[in-house]
Scaffold this motif. Structure first.
Motif, PDB file in Angstrom:
ATOM      1  N   HIS A  30       0.835  -1.196   0.000  1.00  0.00           N
ATOM      2  CA  HIS A  30       0.000   0.000   0.000  1.00  0.00           C
ATOM      3  C   HIS A  30       0.875   1.253   0.000  1.00  0.00           C
ATOM      4  O   HIS A  30       0.660   2.175  -0.804  1.00  0.00           O
ATOM      5  N   PHE A  31       1.872   1.293   0.849  1.00  0.00           N
ATOM      6  CA  PHE A  31       2.711   2.480   0.972  1.00  0.00           C
ATOM      7  C   PHE A  31       3.454   2.790  -0.309  1.00  0.00           C
ATOM      8  O   PHE A  31       3.342   3.892  -0.860  1.00  0.00           O
ATOM      9  N   TRP A  32       4.226   1.836  -0.814  1.00  0.00           N
ATOM     10  CA  TRP A  32       5.109   2.128  -1.946  1.00  0.00           C
ATOM     11  C   TRP A  32       4.316   2.413  -3.225  1.00  0.00           C
ATOM     12  O   TRP A  32       4.681   3.307  -4.004  1.00  0.00           O
ATOM     13  N   SER A  33       3.239   1.679  -3.440  1.00  0.00           N
ATOM     14  CA  SER A  33       2.454   1.919  -4.649  1.00  0.00           C
ATOM     15  C   SER A  33       1.741   3.261  -4.574  1.00  0.00           C
ATOM     16  O   SER A  33       1.653   3.986  -5.576  1.00  0.00           O
ATOM     17  N   LEU A  34       1.264   3.631  -3.393  1.00  0.00           N
ATOM     18  CA  LEU A  34       0.526   4.886  -3.242  1.00  0.00           C
ATOM     19  C   LEU A  34       1.422   6.096  -3.495  1.00  0.00           C
ATOM     20  O   LEU A  34       1.072   6.991  -4.266  1.00  0.00           O
TER      21      LEU A  34
END
Length: 714
Positions: free
Chosen positions: A242-246
């Protein structure tokens, strides 16, 4: 490793909580006032500093940077100390951050109603305040990263990742978008013009939503949701994805605010693609929260925080689905520049941001004050009143937006069905009235919530900072030296994390913005385009001061019906000398980009004196002070000088004779009005504004017809 006892700094958390509640009430109150102003003209009070155009940026800044960010800072200071198992690196830096931020808010509350504005949405504060924001933010960043360096917990939990991304990216966005050249202490011009300024602004504007109103709130969610349910997050692996893609995808999506404009189509298309891709990481985070709450629903369903958290996550799902849908061209052409966008924004701000903050407070305040919540019944009342308020606010805005969108493009027998813009506005005014009721209910809810928090704090009395204990690292002694701090940060990947984040968030902006800044050859040059005259520049600055761009766009999109209503669609080359751009984001009134010479000078004079005299049933406030106030020409030459530095082809003679040329043009306009029976003062501000309005879109008007670009039909 030895066991160390220490105390967390709860004092800084308490200060930010108090500030959040106070500014929350102020921000929502101003929101209710401007909501009423849109359908009830007398609520502008015929005072310059209380008109919609000046108060609207005050409302947005108060809600985003005063209410939301003070709440975010409270949560970051509280959760980070516990996740890192250490007190903040410096109490002094923490307090400078707090008081510096409140000073910025007070300066905004003073300068924006006075009309001291850059006109750039969510970035209206003039250059000295923008520099102060950067300095305070750097102080916050230094304190935060040094706290990471001296931490006792080796693993950086995912909440810390989101906080790091927020700190780094907000600094990047703020600095780039605020690059400008000062004219005076309280006046500057953007370093970018026209299309380039619009792209930079919405790269900033969209990602301010991402990294002020999304990433820090997700970080808070990853800490406070497990705390509330007393269980680990449903999927920690999902939180990492979730973090890196966002943070990577979000930075590419800004151009979806500029569909069908003069922005190059390849950039518009990139905005659509990455906006759609955003659905996956956004929903992944929200579903992670919902499933975590569901795992302990029976035990926690009676707690007020549960309702706020669950509803907040659902509102986040709605907002993050709606944004990508609005990026589709078929949807964007109807809904953009309408109240649908206002409804969409408030689903996020009131439902997602507001609810996460109060969910946090109803758990956090009893925790740090070591007491029970004073009245859970009132807290639940706060939820239900505000929930009904959000629905009553947003649903009418969706209806009004759809109505305006379809009415704008309605054509019967090749003739506009609604040629009179005010006819369309009058049809949606009842929905504005309902919206004001919804906003008032939300305000009442915040007042109730503030009362509950206040009574809880008062009951607890003075409470010492929380005592904690944790094992220290063997390198903990390094914290006393700068070298040791940096070394320890590098050893534990804190700096590496920051650098990777900076790379991830920079790529999108570099790919989209840099080609436009370097290569101007893609812009359609307008051979007859001329720089603004000194009087027109002063008039444009009055237009910006009064916040006219908050209701009127200056961007005719590539639709057949827009060309029928306003004239030839807008080309990039027409905005070459516009520092900053004034494309706007909402059409409460008609677009003005081709307004020049459509009406006589006397029409504009009377219209500003009393809009209803020229446009019956107009909801626009009076601007009669413009007829009385004298135009200040003290810095006219300096304005041309700065414009020349930005690339506008003014000669030294034109700069030296700026005031003289201004007076000649003003006298011609005033004389023409006087000949029609009105005693117009040639030195009044209205003359400069008329000069600017009459200039809009007249350069090369004949050369722009007929359209050479494919026009989107129905």
């Amino acid at each position: 490793m030895s066991l160390e006892k220490f105390r967390y700094d709860d004092g800084i958390v308490k200060k930010f909580i108090a500030a959040m509640l106070i500014w929350g009430i102020v921000g929502m109150l101003v929101g209710v006032i401007i909501a009423i102003q849109l359908f009830y003209r007398p609520f502008n009070f015929d005072l310059p500093w209380l008109t919609f155009g000046r108060l609207r940026p005050l409302h947005t800044n108060a809600v985003i940077f005063a209410f939301c960010l003070n709440g975010v800072f409270a949560g970051i200071y509280h959760s980070s100390q516990r996740l890192l198992k250490t007190r903040m690196f410096s109490d002094v830096l923490s307090n400078i951050h707090f008081w510096g931020w409140q000073l910025i808010i007070v300066l905004a509350a003073v300068t924006l109603p006075l009309g001291l504005s850059t006109s750039k949405e969510y970035a209206e504060l003039e250059w000295p305040i923008a520099i102060l924001i950067a300095l305070v933010w750097v102080i916050f960043a230094v304190n935060y990263f040094l706290t990471i360096a001296i931490r006792r917990e080796k693993i950086l939990y995912v909440s810390i990742w989101f906080y790091i991304a927020t700190i780094i990216t907000v600094a990047l966005l703020h600095i780039v978008n605020h690059i400008s050249l000062p004219v005076t202490f309280l006046k500057s011009y953007s370093a970018f013009s026209g299309v380039r300024d619009a792209l930079v602004q919405w790269w900033y504007g969209h990602n301010a939503v991402a990294f002020v109103l999304t990433t820090p709130f997700l970080g808070l969610g990853y800490y406070y949701v497990p705390k509330l349910v007393n269980r680990p997050i449903y999927s920690y692996r999902l939180s990492i994805i979730h973090f890196w893609s966002l943070i990577f995808i979000y930075m590419w999506a800004g151009p979806h605010h500029l569909q069908y404009t003069a922005l190059p189509e390849w950039i518009q298309s990139l905005g659509v693609v990455f906006s759609v891709m955003l659905i996956a990481p956004s929903w992944g985070g929200a579903i992670n929260f919902i499933l975590t709450i569901k795992s302990a629903w029976k035990e926690i369903k009676s707690h007020p925080s549960t309702k706020f958290l669950l509803a907040g996550a659902i509102f986040y799902l709605c907002a993050t689905l709606e944004g990508p849908i609005l990026s589709f061209k078929s949807v964007n052409r109807v809904m953009h520049y309408t109240d649908w966008i206002i409804g969409h924004v408030h689903v996020g701000a009131l439902g997602w941001n507001g609810y996460i903050l109060f969910a946090m407070l109803y758990w956090l305040v009893p925790s740090i004050y070591k007491t029970e919540l004073q009245c859970k019944k009132l807290a639940n009342t706060h939820f239900w009143i505000s929930f009904v308020g959000i629905l009553i606010y947003c649903i009418p805005m969706y209806i009004a937006g759809a109505m305006l969108g379809f009415m704008r493009e309605s054509v019967t027998d090749n003739v506009l069905t609604y040629p009179n813009f005010m006819e369309m506005v009058n049809k949606i005014l009842p929905y504005y009235q309902i919206r004001a009721i919804g906003g008032t209910l939300y305000l009442v809810g915040i007042i109730i919530g503030t009362y509950v928090i206040y009574k809880t704090i008062k009951k607890a009395g003075k409470v010492p900072d929380t005592l904690a204990e944790a094992h220290s690292f063997s390198t903990i002694e390094h914290k006393k030296t700068v070298y040791g701090t940096v070394q320890k940060a590098a050893e534990n990947l804190g700096l590496v994390m920051g650098m990777l984040t900076l790379i991830a968030v920079s790529i999108g902006g570099i790919v989209q913005i840099l080609p436009l800044l370097i290569n101007h050859s893609t812009e359609e040059k307008i051979a007859t385009l001329k720089p603004y005259t000194p009087l027109e520049i002063e008039g444009r600055d009055i237009y910006i001061r009064e916040g006219c761009n908050n209701c009127h766009s200056q961007m005719i999109r590539t639709f057949k019906e827009e060309e029928m209503r306003y004239g030839p669609y807008s080309r990039a080359g027409e905005f070459e000398y516009d520092f900053p751009h004034l494309w706007g984001s909402k059409t409460t009134g008609p677009d003005l980009q081709k307004l020049g010479k459509k009406y006589g000078d006397i029409w504009h004079y009377k219209h500003m004196e009393d809009p209803t005299s020229m446009t019956p049933n107009s909801t626009m406030p009076k601007y009669d002070w413009l007829l009385k106030d004298h135009l200040d020409t003290s810095y006219t030459s300096d304005k041309l000088k700065v414009m020349a530095k930005l690339g506008v082809p003014y000669t030294q003679e034109e700069i030296d004779n700026a005031v003289l040329n201004l007076k000649k043009q003003a006298e011609n306009i005033a004389t023409g009005i006087q000949e029609q029976g009105i005693n117009a003062n040639k030195n009044a501000e209205i003359i400069a504004l008329i000069a600017y309005l009459q200039r809009l879109g007249i350069d090369g008007r004949d050369a722009l017809e007929p359209s050479t670009k494919k026009i989107e039909g129905k």
